[in-house]
Design an enzyme around this catalytic site. Structure first.
Site, PDB file in Angstrom:
ATOM      1  N   HIS A  26     -11.528   4.504  10.543  1.00  0.00           N
ATOM      2  CA  HIS A  26     -11.022   3.749  11.689  1.00  0.00           C
ATOM      3  C   HIS A  26     -11.935   3.851  12.905  1.00  0.00           C
ATOM      4  O   HIS A  26     -11.603   3.344  13.976  1.00  0.00           O
ATOM      5  CB  HIS A  26      -9.611   4.225  12.056  1.00  0.00           C
ATOM      6  CG  HIS A  26      -8.567   3.791  11.078  1.00  0.00           C
ATOM      7  ND1 HIS A  26      -8.308   2.465  10.829  1.00  0.00           N
ATOM      8  CD2 HIS A  26      -7.734   4.503  10.270  1.00  0.00           C
ATOM      9  CE1 HIS A  26      -7.344   2.381   9.916  1.00  0.00           C
ATOM     10  NE2 HIS A  26      -6.985   3.592   9.568  1.00  0.00           N
ATOM     11  N   HIS A  61     -18.840  -3.052  22.413  1.00  0.00           N
ATOM     12  CA  HIS A  61     -18.426  -1.956  23.281  1.00  0.00           C
ATOM     13  C   HIS A  61     -19.342  -1.846  24.493  1.00  0.00           C
ATOM     14  O   HIS A  61     -20.409  -2.443  24.537  1.00  0.00           O
ATOM     15  CB  HIS A  61     -18.426  -0.644  22.490  1.00  0.00           C
ATOM     16  CG  HIS A  61     -17.517  -0.683  21.299  1.00  0.00           C
ATOM     17  ND1 HIS A  61     -17.916  -1.191  20.089  1.00  0.00           N
ATOM     18  CD2 HIS A  61     -16.219  -0.313  21.150  1.00  0.00           C
ATOM     19  CE1 HIS A  61     -16.909  -1.121  19.229  1.00  0.00           C
ATOM     20  NE2 HIS A  61     -15.865  -0.591  19.856  1.00  0.00           N
ATOM     21  N   TYR A 103      -4.067   6.012  16.274  1.00  0.00           N
ATOM     22  CA  TYR A 103      -3.640   6.573  14.994  1.00  0.00           C
ATOM     23  C   TYR A 103      -3.053   7.964  15.150  1.00  0.00           C
ATOM     24  O   TYR A 103      -2.261   8.397  14.308  1.00  0.00           O
ATOM     25  CB  TYR A 103      -4.789   6.527  13.982  1.00  0.00           C
ATOM     26  CG  TYR A 103      -4.839   5.169  13.330  1.00  0.00           C
ATOM     27  CD1 TYR A 103      -3.963   4.851  12.303  1.00  0.00           C
ATOM     28  CD2 TYR A 103      -5.695   4.179  13.784  1.00  0.00           C
ATOM     29  CE1 TYR A 103      -3.944   3.596  11.732  1.00  0.00           C
ATOM     30  CE2 TYR A 103      -5.688   2.916  13.224  1.00  0.00           C
ATOM     31  CZ  TYR A 103      -4.808   2.629  12.191  1.00  0.00           C
ATOM     32  OH  TYR A 103      -4.786   1.372  11.640  1.00  0.00           O
ATOM     33  N   ASN A 130       2.814   2.580   3.182  1.00  0.00           N
ATOM     34  CA  ASN A 130       4.152   2.121   3.551  1.00  0.00           C
ATOM     35  C   ASN A 130       5.223   2.728   2.659  1.00  0.00           C
ATOM     36  O   ASN A 130       6.342   2.998   3.101  1.00  0.00           O
ATOM     37  CB  ASN A 130       4.215   0.601   3.511  1.00  0.00           C
ATOM     38  CG  ASN A 130       3.243  -0.042   4.473  1.00  0.00           C
ATOM     39  OD1 ASN A 130       2.155  -0.462   4.072  1.00  0.00           O
ATOM     40  ND2 ASN A 130       3.593  -0.101   5.740  1.00  0.00           N
ATOM     41  N   GLN A 135       0.844  -1.191   0.000  1.00  0.00           N
ATOM     42  CA  GLN A 135       0.000   0.000   0.000  1.00  0.00           C
ATOM     43  C   GLN A 135       0.881   1.244   0.000  1.00  0.00           C
ATOM     44  O   GLN A 135       1.990   1.249   0.538  1.00  0.00           O
ATOM     45  CB  GLN A 135      -0.931   0.008   1.211  1.00  0.00           C
ATOM     46  CG  GLN A 135      -0.241  -0.058   2.556  1.00  0.00           C
ATOM     47  CD  GLN A 135      -1.201   0.060   3.730  1.00  0.00           C
ATOM     48  OE1 GLN A 135      -2.341   0.463   3.563  1.00  0.00           O
ATOM     49  NE2 GLN A 135      -0.738  -0.304   4.919  1.00  0.00           N
TER      50      GLN A 135
END
Length: 745
Positions: free
Chosen positions: A424, A475, A271, A143, A140
């Protein structure tokens, strides 16, 4: 160590006349800074130790030889890990060359870069077709951007040492084409507000600064003119990221939109930790090469403020809260934070409390900020860092939800009512997690992923990340009618945020309260949580009131994922002899029902043990309530999920208030096998009043003492007076909260 330092000093003295500051390095290292590092040899222990460790790593890599393999593998595979090792080693070798002036390090970088220049024209996109933006050396573009961020630093360190012919070859055949590939050939990767694009912007901008290529620097700062095609960009996990037609892109737009004024990063701390490296390292390069931009003071010093916000999103072990797509265990010792905390110290206000974190990290970055921090530690300037209770707002303007962090004694509680978190994010509005010191008490599952471990689908996100980890059921928050918040649709969730209602870090009663009005149609939710000291209890008590207004006949499931082993309950458990999944979708397909209880008593209580302490939950009960004991792991043929236990409080009705108390008590030492205070001190919790305006509960201890907690759910003005008539007593107070010992039960 002494011999090494002597070699360094000898090299520095013999070569100083030929290595005076020129145009390079001036990205992360500067000529002035390098001279200061050489002068510090033998005087700054932490800096010396970091140099020694780095030298040993790079010397071992040089001894193994250079390998630039043709790309083939996903994360965790040999080619992926080798290219990753290459860029880390080149960056370290560049720093060592500047500090020690040992040309072995420069030659190592030069030969490796020439091999990359040799294979680059021969390779197409990576053969693995998994990513929305396939890379060249990696599967990807993300990277590949990592490679460019680190390698640009190495290139800057040897640029003036290289001959003109080699520079021309590398610029024209490797770096400029590579920067174009990451940017104009992949606008869906480069032109987003997302951590992926931050790496892309930083990589292209940094190599542009090294090569004095203003076009690349402009792309990095301001984005491309191209817009991202399609209604939404899809991340590697299938989640929607960004609306079409976003007018802003590039590094400056990332700073404008990805952070709140408090320094909270909308994708969450895991993140944020990852993105802080490109944010800060590119900012450092811009500060050196383009000082007029004054990037470190952009948005009132946002990047430095973001480091402090990130530090505060950790438990007592320095591990980040694992909300959204997060791998547990990531901590302040990560390489990104080693750079970030020293930068925050050096370029901020020289906060001495940051030095204690740097000392615990045990290493510093080999640059100006690392040297400054190490010198301050050597001078004894470090002070303990004070972790605070705080509310961190979300959204570019700080008006799109928040997270609330309460700390009292050894307890840390975090409640999430922020934005979704883009691709995310998880469907977990009003969810919470609880720590006792460094131990999880009530956990957030985090992500279903084994980062860089090839066994598990190449180290990428597992399909269970979508089917389980992201779902509301995974959760500690309310599930209505068995559906996830926003019906599990990212594009819908991104349109709204939780609503902060009240936050107080007052010493006697710490409170966080927020509302969620959009997760379900015709359902209004408000959660109010507090930490309070009660004389009869050995630790602060956690109060949890979850208020819901919904149509009659609504079914509620309120999960709690406790860590440890169940000790006892005050109800008989009906064991499920035949395990079957609890449903077919929204995460229920991954839960086994192991046992259930029809709740008949005035209150439900359960005690469990984890590591060294006992924990108890005490819950108010309504007619028809059930308590379900669950286990993660159904429909998981590859054993990708942890087999963690859970408790679900199930209720059917209309408007209701879930009232729960969490108590940390006692201890058990495995050596002497003597349990102390292993039973809860709480006898009961009862809902005395619930309306749109107020929620009131009573807390009765086994000692006979009784307490009242009342909360105004519609007026959070701290100067507002309140009066409420209960069945046999009248409450009067000022401000949204009331907590007092009762004179009558």
């Amino acid at each position: 160590m002494r011999m090494l330092l002597a070699i360094f000093l000898l090299g520095a003295l013999s070569c100083s006349s030929s290595m005076d500051y020129q145009d390079h390095p001036n990205l992360i290292l500067t000529g002035k800074g390098v001279q200061a590092m050489r002068a510090s040899f033998g005087k700054v222990p932490l800096f010396d130790e970091t140099i020694e460790t780095t030298r040993a790593q790079v010397d071992a890599a040089i001894a193994r030889g250079i390998d630039v393999p043709m790309p083939k593998d996903l994360a965790g595979g040999y080619t992926h890990e080798r290219h990753k090792s290459n860029f880390f080693t080149m960056q370290k070798a560049g720093v060592l060359f500047q500090i020690t002036q040992d040309e072995r390090y420069a030659n190592y970088i030069k030969e490796m870069l020439l091999q990359y220049a040799e294979i680059y024209p021969k390779i197409d996109k990576h053969p693995a077709e998994r990513s929305y933006a396939r890379g060249k050396f990696f599967w990807q573009c993300l990277n590949d951007a990592n490679w460019l961020v680190y390698t640009s630093q190495a290139y800057d360190c040897i640029y003036d040492w290289l001959d003109t012919e080699t520079i021309t070859k590398l610029n024209q055949e490797l770096f400029r084409p590579y920067a174009e590939f990451i940017s104009i050939e992949n606008p869906q990767f480069f032109n987003r507000i997302h951590n992926h694009s931050t790496w892309g912007n930083a990589g292209v901008g940094m190599i542009g600064l090294v090569m004095k290529d203003e076009e690349l620097v402009n792309w990095a700062l301001n984005g491309l003119d191209q817009k991202v095609p399609g209604d939404f960009v899809k991340d590697n996990d299938g989640g929607s990221i960004q609306l079409e037609g976003q007018k802003e892109a590039g590094f400056l737009a990332q700073l404008d939109h990805a952070f709140s004024p408090d320094g909270y990063y909308t994708e969450g701390p895991y993140y944020q930790r990852y993105a802080m490296y490109p944010f800060l390292i590119f900012a450092q390069g811009l500060a050196n090469e383009k000082p007029a931009l004054d990037i470190l003071n952009y948005r009132k010093g946002l990047l430095i403020k973001a480091v402090d916000a990130l530090i505060n999103q950790t438990n007592a072990a320095g591990e980040f809260f694992p909300i959204n797509d997060a791998q547990k265990g990531m901590s302040l010792s990560s390489r990104e934070l080693v750079n970030a905390v020293s930068m925050a110290y050096h370029y901020g206000d020289n906060d001495p409390t940051l030095l204690s974190i740097i000392a615990e990290q045990g290493k510093v970055p080999l640059n100006d900020s690392g040297l400054a921090a190490a010198e301050a530690i050597a001078q004894g300037n470090a002070k303990p860092y004070e972790y605070k209770s705080m509310e961190l707002t979300d959204g570019a303007n700080g008006d799109e939800g928040a997270i609330g962090i309460l700390r009292k004694g050894q307890l840390t509680l975090m409640m999430k009512y922020a934005k979704h978190g883009m691709g995310h994010g998880h469907f977990d509005r009003l969810g919470f997690l609880l720590y006792n010191d460094a131990d999880e008490v009530i956990q957030d599952y985090g992500s279903a992923r084994w980062v860089n471990i090839e066994h598990k689908d190449g180290g990428g996100y597992l399909k269970e990340n979508t089917s389980w980890a992201k779902q509301t059921l995974a959760h500690n928050t309310l599930v209505v009618n068995k559906d996830s918040h926003f019906d599990g649709k990212v594009d819908v969730a991104e349109k709204s945020s939780g609503t902060p209602y009240f936050f107080s870090s007052a010493e006697n009663l710490k409170i966080v309260s927020a509302k969620e009005l959009n997760a379900y149609e015709d359902v209004q939710m408000q959660r109010t949580m507090g930490l309070v000291d009660i004389d009869e209890l050995e630790n602060p008590l956690v109060i949890d009131m979850f208020s819901v207004f919904a149509p009659a006949g609504t079914r509620y499931d309120l999960p709690v994922y406790y860590q440890g082993e169940l000790m006892s309950t005050n109800h008989n458990i009906e064991i499920q002899k035949d395990l079957i999944p609890m449903g077919q979708e929204s995460g229920y397909q991954h839960l086994w029902l192991e046992g259930q209880m029809d709740l008949q008593k005035d209150a439900f209580s359960m005690t469990w043990f984890n590591k060294k302490n006992f924990y108890s939950i005490t819950s108010a009960v309504e007619a028809g309530d059930k308590a379900l004991l669950t286990r993660i792991g159904a429909n998981d043929p590859n054993f990708n999920l942890r087999r963690d236990a859970g408790l679900i409080q199930r209720r059917t009705g209309g408007n209701t208030l879930f009232a729960n108390l969490y108590e940390v008590h006692g201890r058990y030492n495995y050596s002497d096998e003597i349990p102390i205070n292993s039973f809860s001190s709480i006898a009961s919790v009862e809902v005395l009043h619930h309306s749109a305006d107020y929620a009131v509960i009573s807390i009765i201890l086994k000692s006979g003492a009784s307490y009242l907690f009342a909360f105004s759910q519609e007026n959070a003005d701290e100067n507002q007076s309140h009066s409420l008539q209960l069945k046999d007593e009248k409450l009067e107070w000022t401000g949204p909260t009331y907590f007092s010992k009762r004179t009558k039960n």
